[in-house]
Design an enzyme around this catalytic site. Structure first.
Site, mmCIF file in Angstrom:
data_model
loop_
_atom_site.group_PDB
_atom_site.id
_atom_site.type_symbol
_atom_site.label_atom_id
_atom_site.label_comp_id
_atom_site.label_asym_id
_atom_site.label_seq_id
_atom_site.Cartn_x
_atom_site.Cartn_y
_atom_site.Cartn_z
ATOM 1 N N GLY A 11 22.307 94.839 22.978
ATOM 2 C CA GLY A 11 23.423 96.227 22.616
ATOM 3 C C GLY A 11 21.615 97.421 21.730
ATOM 4 C CG HIS A 58 23.843 94.779 15.835
ATOM 5 N ND1 HIS A 58 22.381 94.071 14.862
ATOM 6 C CD2 HIS A 58 22.956 95.906 15.749
ATOM 7 C CE1 HIS A 58 21.342 94.462 15.400
ATOM 8 N NE2 HIS A 58 21.515 95.712 15.242
ATOM 9 C CD GLU A 59 23.743 97.820 19.637
ATOM 10 O OE1 GLU A 59 23.294 98.947 18.998
ATOM 11 O OE2 GLU A 59 23.727 96.574 19.489
ATOM 12 C CD GLN A 62 19.122 100.269 18.234
ATOM 13 O OE1 GLN A 62 20.072 100.231 18.658
ATOM 14 N NE2 GLN A 62 18.288 98.772 18.047
ATOM 15 C CB CYS A 107 17.782 94.693 15.107
ATOM 16 S SG CYS A 107 18.002 96.616 15.156
ATOM 17 C CG LEU A 108 16.605 95.454 21.174
ATOM 18 C CD1 LEU A 108 17.001 96.539 22.794
ATOM 19 C CD2 LEU A 108 15.334 94.353 21.695
ATOM 20 C CG HIS A 167 22.314 100.749 14.644
ATOM 21 N ND1 HIS A 167 20.868 100.070 14.078
ATOM 22 C CD2 HIS A 167 21.808 98.952 15.795
ATOM 23 C CE1 HIS A 167 20.133 99.612 14.126
ATOM 24 N NE2 HIS A 167 20.567 98.543 15.163
HETATM 25 ZN ZN LIG Z 1 19.887 96.765 16.276
#
Ligand SMILES: [Zn+2]
Length: 184
Positions: free
Chosen positions: A46, A131-132, A51, A89-90, A135
């Site tokens: 995701g 998670h997203e 981000q 997480c990226l 964000h």
């Molecule tokens: Zn993340």
């Protein structure tokens, strides 16, 4: 469509709540395409707009070959079941920590054309949606860990080669923990 650089932990944009999307226009469709392409290039499950440095409530997902996006998501939990499993997480590369999440989620929102859509997910898809959406509220999975696990993760982060000691990040406790005071 272009692959965009991903903002890393420590960048204030990751701590800034995103604004709801109002205009479902060409610019939004470009953002969705960039999110999907960047997520897939990075092999992420995701990716949320903050981000990429964009403060709008949009995320893309790619879980079990189901690829899509959701705009202005609102999460509902149909039951009390929880799951515990590794989460990454990226924006926090290389760090994976067991994180407690709800097992089942119903995510309501819109697609890039402004049509209402509903994403019903369990397991990984539910984890991804939580998670997203976090964000979009400026919340990172680190905030969902208990104090000891967060301390260990921060230690790992400070040793990571991407970590910028000149711009140390702030870890905050989630303002809307799903698990009450036990998860602070
Ligand atoms: Zn993340």
């Amino acid at each position: 469509m272009t692959v965009q650089p991903i903002r890393l932990f420590g960048d204030p944009v990751l701590r800034t709540p995103a604004d709801p999307v109002v205009d479902f226009d060409a610019e939004l469709r470009r953002l969705v395409a960039d999110l999907v392409e960047t997520m897939q290039e990075q092999e992420g499950a995701g990716l949320a707009a903050p981000q990429l440095g964009v403060g709008l409530r949009v995320f893309a997902f790619d879980v079990d070959d189901v690829v899509g996006h959701l705009i202005n998501p609102v999460l509902e939990f149909p039951d009390e079941e929880e799951q515990e499993g590794p989460e990454g997480c990226l924006s926090i590369p290389g760090i994976y920590v067991d994180t407690k999440r709800r097992m089942n989620v119903v995510a309501s929102g819109f697609n890039q054309h402004g049509d209402p859509v509903r994403l019903i997910g369990s397991g990984l898809m539910a984890r991804c949606a939580q998670h997203e959406t976090d964000h979009l509220d400026g919340v990172l999975f680190l905030d969902r860990l208990d104090a000891d696990a967060r301390k260990d993760a921060m230690k790992e982060i400070r040793q990571a080669d991407w970590y910028d000691a000149g711009a140390p990040p702030v870890v905050k406790t989630s303002p809307h923990s799903l698990f009450g005071t036990g998860n602070r």
